[in-house]
Motif scaffolding. Structure first.
Motif, PDB file in Angstrom:
ATOM      1  N   PRO A   1      39.152  37.459  71.406  1.00 14.38           N
ATOM      2  CA  PRO A   1      39.389  37.619  69.964  1.00 14.38           C
ATOM      3  C   PRO A   1      40.870  37.557  69.622  1.00 14.38           C
ATOM      4  O   PRO A   1      41.711  38.174  70.294  1.00 14.38           O
ATOM      5  CB  PRO A   1      38.816  39.011  69.680  1.00 14.38           C
ATOM      6  CG  PRO A   1      37.753  39.194  70.714  1.00 14.38           C
ATOM      7  CD  PRO A   1      38.293  38.538  71.943  1.00 14.38           C
ATOM      8  N   GLY A   2      41.213  36.791  68.580  1.00 13.86           N
ATOM      9  CA  GLY A   2      42.600  36.650  68.162  1.00 13.86           C
ATOM     10  C   GLY A   2      42.854  35.305  67.537  1.00 13.86           C
ATOM     11  O   GLY A   2      41.914  34.625  67.102  1.00 13.86           O
ATOM     12  N   VAL A   3      44.127  34.894  67.485  1.00 14.27           N
ATOM     13  CA  VAL A   3      44.518  33.656  66.815  1.00 14.27           C
ATOM     14  C   VAL A   3      45.531  32.911  67.680  1.00 14.27           C
ATOM     15  O   VAL A   3      46.463  33.520  68.224  1.00 14.27           O
ATOM     16  CB  VAL A   3      45.153  33.933  65.437  1.00 14.27           C
ATOM     17  CG1 VAL A   3      45.441  32.614  64.715  1.00 14.27           C
ATOM     18  CG2 VAL A   3      44.259  34.809  64.587  1.00 14.27           C
ATOM     19  N   ASN A   4      45.346  31.603  67.785  1.00 12.97           N
ATOM     20  CA  ASN A   4      46.314  30.725  68.419  1.00 12.97           C
ATOM     21  C   ASN A   4      47.038  29.948  67.321  1.00 12.97           C
ATOM     22  O   ASN A   4      46.418  29.174  66.583  1.00 12.97           O
ATOM     23  CB  ASN A   4      45.593  29.764  69.378  1.00 12.97           C
ATOM     24  CG  ASN A   4      46.564  28.897  70.157  1.00 12.97           C
ATOM     25  OD1 ASN A   4      47.760  29.175  70.179  1.00 12.97           O
ATOM     26  ND2 ASN A   4      46.041  27.849  70.785  1.00 12.97           N
ATOM     27  N   VAL A   5      48.358  30.172  67.191  1.00 12.96           N
ATOM     28  CA  VAL A   5      49.167  29.450  66.207  1.00 12.96           C
ATOM     29  C   VAL A   5      49.772  28.241  66.907  1.00 12.96           C
ATOM     30  O   VAL A   5      50.614  28.377  67.801  1.00 12.96           O
ATOM     31  CB  VAL A   5      50.273  30.345  65.622  1.00 12.96           C
ATOM     32  CG1 VAL A   5      51.110  29.556  64.621  1.00 12.96           C
ATOM     33  CG2 VAL A   5      49.672  31.580  64.968  1.00 12.96           C
ATOM     34  N   CYS A   6      49.310  27.047  66.511  1.00  9.55           N
ATOM     35  CA  CYS A   6      49.755  25.810  67.163  1.00  9.55           C
ATOM     36  C   CYS A   6      50.976  25.193  66.493  1.00  9.55           C
ATOM     37  O   CYS A   6      51.719  24.440  67.124  1.00  9.55           O
ATOM     38  CB  CYS A   6      48.618  24.794  67.184  1.00  9.55           C
ATOM     39  SG  CYS A   6      47.162  25.356  68.117  1.00  9.55           S
ATOM     40  N   SER A   7      51.166  25.493  65.190  1.00  8.43           N
ATOM     41  CA  SER A   7      52.327  24.958  64.474  1.00  8.43           C
ATOM     42  C   SER A   7      52.710  25.929  63.375  1.00  8.43           C
ATOM     43  O   SER A   7      51.822  26.417  62.663  1.00  8.43           O
ATOM     44  CB  SER A   7      51.998  23.589  63.860  1.00  8.43           C
ATOM     45  OG  SER A   7      53.075  23.117  63.068  1.00  8.43           O
ATOM     46  N   PRO A   8      54.014  26.263  63.277  1.00 10.25           N
ATOM     47  CA  PRO A   8      55.134  25.802  64.104  1.00 10.25           C
ATOM     48  C   PRO A   8      55.140  26.495  65.463  1.00 10.25           C
ATOM     49  O   PRO A   8      54.570  27.577  65.620  1.00 10.25           O
ATOM     50  CB  PRO A   8      56.357  26.197  63.262  1.00 10.25           C
ATOM     51  CG  PRO A   8      55.896  27.395  62.485  1.00 10.25           C
ATOM     52  CD  PRO A   8      54.459  27.152  62.184  1.00 10.25           C
ATOM     53  N   THR A   9      55.775  25.891  66.419  1.00 10.22           N
ATOM     54  CA  THR A   9      55.903  26.502  67.737  1.00 10.22           C
ATOM     55  C   THR A   9      57.017  27.563  67.695  1.00 10.22           C
ATOM     56  O   THR A   9      57.893  27.522  66.812  1.00 10.22           O
ATOM     57  CB  THR A   9      56.224  25.441  68.796  1.00 10.22           C
ATOM     58  OG1 THR A   9      57.398  24.721  68.388  1.00 10.22           O
ATOM     59  CG2 THR A   9      55.060  24.473  68.945  1.00 10.22           C
ATOM     60  N   PRO A  10      57.003  28.515  68.618  1.00 15.05           N
ATOM     61  CA  PRO A  10      58.008  29.591  68.595  1.00 15.05           C
ATOM     62  C   PRO A  10      59.434  29.049  68.627  1.00 15.05           C
ATOM     63  O   PRO A  10      59.759  28.140  69.406  1.00 15.05           O
ATOM     64  CB  PRO A  10      57.682  30.392  69.862  1.00 15.05           C
ATOM     65  CG  PRO A  10      56.208  30.162  70.073  1.00 15.05           C
ATOM     66  CD  PRO A  10      55.978  28.741  69.666  1.00 15.05           C
TER      67      PRO A  10
ATOM     68  N   PHE B   1      51.439  24.636  58.882  1.00 17.14           N
ATOM     69  CA  PHE B   1      50.936  25.749  59.672  1.00 17.14           C
ATOM     70  C   PHE B   1      49.531  25.395  60.166  1.00 17.14           C
ATOM     71  O   PHE B   1      48.630  25.110  59.352  1.00 17.14           O
ATOM     72  CB  PHE B   1      50.899  27.030  58.838  1.00 17.14           C
ATOM     73  CG  PHE B   1      52.260  27.495  58.417  1.00 17.14           C
ATOM     74  CD1 PHE B   1      53.004  28.335  59.230  1.00 17.14           C
ATOM     75  CD2 PHE B   1      52.815  27.066  57.226  1.00 17.14           C
ATOM     76  CE1 PHE B   1      54.272  28.758  58.844  1.00 17.14           C
ATOM     77  CE2 PHE B   1      54.082  27.478  56.832  1.00 17.14           C
ATOM     78  CZ  PHE B   1      54.820  28.323  57.645  1.00 17.14           C
ATOM     79  N   ILE B   2      49.360  25.385  61.498  1.00 17.97           N
ATOM     80  CA  ILE B   2      48.073  25.060  62.112  1.00 17.97           C
ATOM     81  C   ILE B   2      47.698  26.210  63.036  1.00 17.97           C
ATOM     82  O   ILE B   2      48.511  26.643  63.866  1.00 17.97           O
ATOM     83  CB  ILE B   2      48.128  23.741  62.901  1.00 17.97           C
ATOM     84  CG1 ILE B   2      48.554  22.585  61.980  1.00 17.97           C
ATOM     85  CG2 ILE B   2      46.777  23.436  63.542  1.00 17.97           C
ATOM     86  CD1 ILE B   2      48.769  21.274  62.711  1.00 17.97           C
TER      87      ILE B   2
END
Length: 710
Positions: free
Chosen positions: A625-634, A644-645
């Protein structure tokens, strides 16, 4: 006091006491405004400035409103553009009062008009008065129509399928001592605001209660079954049975007459307040708010708030949200009103109830837990109202992105006021540190589509910011009160320049740096005949999520009011105007989209359904459970607008939506488990967090991502 879903064989349970809590109380800021004599309020944008205004009117029954005679003068209060209200304007001629009112566009000019049941002060012969909107909050009495059978409750809709609004008047207690003569009079509109012809139909509305003087007392009107024809929900009062109620659905047949179906019978007197039609759960269908009261014993008073939640096809779920009982003859506890709206950032609509408990006025908020009639325990707002809360109306009065609500209060001396509870939301456009204006949208040299969204924030040259002015191509578009502006303007195809001017409280001003932008032509032409052209996705196409939906409509009669997007028979949202360009996150697999054109007269035409297939996402959700932020990268360096993806996995159950937060300010909700959106962000360092909210209301935050906008 508690929420409960009750089958149509209505039941009453014991009282659960309210536990006062601090939950969400600080979300509201309240402001009081003087108001004229009135017993009901309704929220509607009367002057097309984007802000909800108020209509104030009276009731045929003076009790329980503290009045000695029926009705109050018809009045309006215009929103001042800050979420507050200007002084009331009485629009009714002297010597008359309004005992019921309905609001709708009666002449097809796109402005809401008012139909009012009117009678002379001190009683007399009722009539139907038509007030046509002249624009800018001005109304003119255009027609006074005789109502031989009376006019005490009223509804507006298309009763005969000619695309023109009609008016239905259900005669109050027409069944008194004549059980078969409950009458509904339908006045047919000619499209100009006049109603020259009529038809009358009688009904027996006794249900299982014959010979108990069961007569029509209240009515609420809308297209409840989605066939484009006016229907009525009727509240019947059985006077010989301690004023217990029958509730009927009168389904319109397209000729101005109706077929009666009993929904339920209640031990409550549901005629103590005017039923209010509103969408209580955000599904786009009209629901009905009912207030009930009963006194089964000398020293006992019972109050109820019920929502009739529309299930489609003429079916309703009768949900009791709030129930109060008093065992004291000293105080007659009473539920006065209820309303519903998007009061919080949750995916579910919330409810507000106005009532008295042990003689003390109170307001309570019930957080929605689902869109099927589920609500949490009432949370009492503090401080309590200073007067009796007679009526409620929810709306986004200050354009914060969240609804607030207005309360019509009456003091012990009979003086009225409007108290507005507004929500606040964080701005996504930061003002400059020195006097001037920061224009966040459109960005310099951007290529945009019309209508163009203009977002700006200002800092005062001396004193506070009074207003911002938007200028396009050296022509002033308008003033926007306060230090922030977020508005959309229709702009022709081609190259343009925008300037925003900050004007402070001392009259000094500073101009923004001019912003050049280009408006591209529409890539989706509307059809030549009434209907909708869906340009994207194309039929049987393979697409990726989020899916872009582009459509344009032509009105069936009058201009296009809005387009509705439906995916797999579920409504996604309304899109103002004749064009739609939006993106929606969808799961991989086959889907079907339909776009519905709704015109200014309320008529609609559906598009041909479009089948399409969504392929696998390029942003993989996490296994836990959670979220993967693909864009923007860190720590990425990006330009504005920023893409924002993200993709999420539910903590329990499926993912309901993702929330995008930038610098601790919420940007918006994105339906489903995937998000792909672009947001204009000012130059500098920022931090983004995406929150996954599942179908049970649980949430998990992503790891914060830092990025820099060049």
């Amino acid at each position: 006091m508690y929420p409960r879903s009750i089958p149509l064989s209505f039941a009453v349970s014991t009282l659960i006491l309210i536990a006062t809590s601090a939950i969400a109380q600080n979300n509201f800021t309240s402001t009081s405004y003087a108001a004229p004599a009135a017993q009901h309020i309704r929220a509607v944008d009367l002057n097309n400035d984007g802000y909800a205004d108020l209509v104030l009117f009276g009731d045929y029954f003076a009790d329980p409103y503290g009045a000695t005679s029926p009705g109050t003068p018809l009045a309006i209060m215009l929103n001042n553009g800050k979420g507050g209200f200007s002084s009331a304007t009485v629009i009714q001629q002297s010597g008359y009062v309004t005992v019921a009112a309905a609001i709708g566009d009666l002449n097809g000019d796109g402005l809401p008009d008012i139909a009012a049941c009117t009678q002379p002060v001190g009683n007399g012969v009722n009539s139907l008065d038509i007030y046509l909107n002249q624009g800018s909050g001005k109304f003119a009495l255009a027609h006074t129509i005789a109502t031989p059978l009376g006019c005490e409750t009223i509804a507006i809709g298309d009763a005969n399928q000619d695309g023109k609004p009609d008016i239905a008047v259900a005669t109050v207690d027409s069944g008194f001592k004549n059980e078969d003569s409950n009458n509904v009079t339908t006045f047919f509109g000619d499209g100009t605001g006049n109603f020259p012809t009529l038809v009358v139909q009688g009904y027996n509305l006794d249900g299982s209660r014959p010979d108990l003087l069961c007569g029509i007392f209240r009515a609420a009107g809308a297209d409840f079954n989605g066939d484009g024809i006016l229907d009525l929900v009727i509240v019947v009062d059985c006077q010989s049975l301690n004023d217990e109620s029958n509730v009927f659905l009168l389904t319109g047949d397209g000729t101005g007459t109706y077929t009666a179906t009993e929904l339920f019978e209640s031990t409550d007197n549901l005629a103590v307040d005017e039923p209010n039609v509103t969408d209580v759960n955000g599904d786009g269908q009209p629901d009905v708010i009912l207030v009930g009261q009963q006194s089964p014993a000398t020293n006992e008073n019972i109050g109820d708030l019920n929502f009739l939640i529309n299930q489609g096809g003429g079916k309703f779920n009768n949900v009791n949200l709030f129930h109060i009982e008093s065992n004291s003859s000293q105080y007659a506890d009473h539920v006065y009103a209820g309303t519903a709206g998007n009061l919080s950032s949750s995916p579910y609509f919330d409810a507000v109830v106005a009532y008295t408990d042990n003689g003390q006025p109170n307001l309570a908020v019930l957080d929605g837990t689902n869109n099927s009639g589920g609500y949490g325990s009432p949370v009492v707002l503090s401080p309590a109202p200073s007067g009796t809360p007679l009526s409620l109306a929810a709306a986004d009065y200050n354009l914060s992105g969240l609804d607030g609500f207005a309360v019509l209060e009456q003091s012990s001396s009979g003086v009225n006021s409007i108290v507005v509870y507004t929500n606040s939301s964080a701005s996504t456009c930061a003002p400059p540190s020195t006097p001037g204006v920061n224009v966040c949208s459109p960005t310099p040299n951007a290529v945009v589509s019309s209508p163009v969204n203009f977002v700006a924030a200002g800092t005062g040259a001396s004193g506070s910011v009074n207003h911002l002015e938007l200028w396009i191509d050296n022509a002033k578009i308008g003033n926007y009160t306060g230090a922030e502006m977020n508005t959309s303007v229709t702009v022709a195809t081609g190259t343009h320049q925008a300037t925003v001017v900050e004007v402070d409280s001392s009259g000094n001003y500073v101009k923004s740096t001019p912003v050049n932008f280009t408006v591209g032509g529409s890539t989706c032409p509307p059809p030549s005949a009434p209907g909708v052209n869906v340009c994207s996705p194309t039929p049987n196409s393979d697409v990726s999520s989020p899916v872009t939906f582009i459509a344009a409509g032509t009105g069936a009669s009058g201009t296009v009011n809005h387009l509705e997007l439906w995916i797999d028979n579920t409504k996604i949202g309304n899109y103002t105007g004749a064009e739609m360009n939006t993106s929606v996150s969808l799961a991989a697999g086959s889907h079907q989209a339909t776009v519905v054109e709704v015109d200014s007269s309320g008529n609609y035409v559906k598009s041909t359904p479009v089948n399409f297939t969504v392929g696998a996402s390029s942003c993989t959700p996490p296994s836990a459970p959670g979220v993967n932020v693909c864009s923007p990268t860190p720590n990425a360096d990006v330009s504005s607008p920023v893409t924002f993806i993200a993709a999420g996995t539910g903590a329990s159950g499926t993912v309901n939506h993702l929330e995008l937060w930038i610098d601790n300010g919420k940007i918006g909700n994105y339906t489903g488990a995937e998000m792909n959106t672009s947001v204009s962000v000012a130059a500098g360092s920022h931090q983004v967090t995406v929150v996954e909210v599942d179908s049970k209301g649980n949430y998990v935050k992503s790891t914060p991502v830092n990025f820099t906008v060049n």
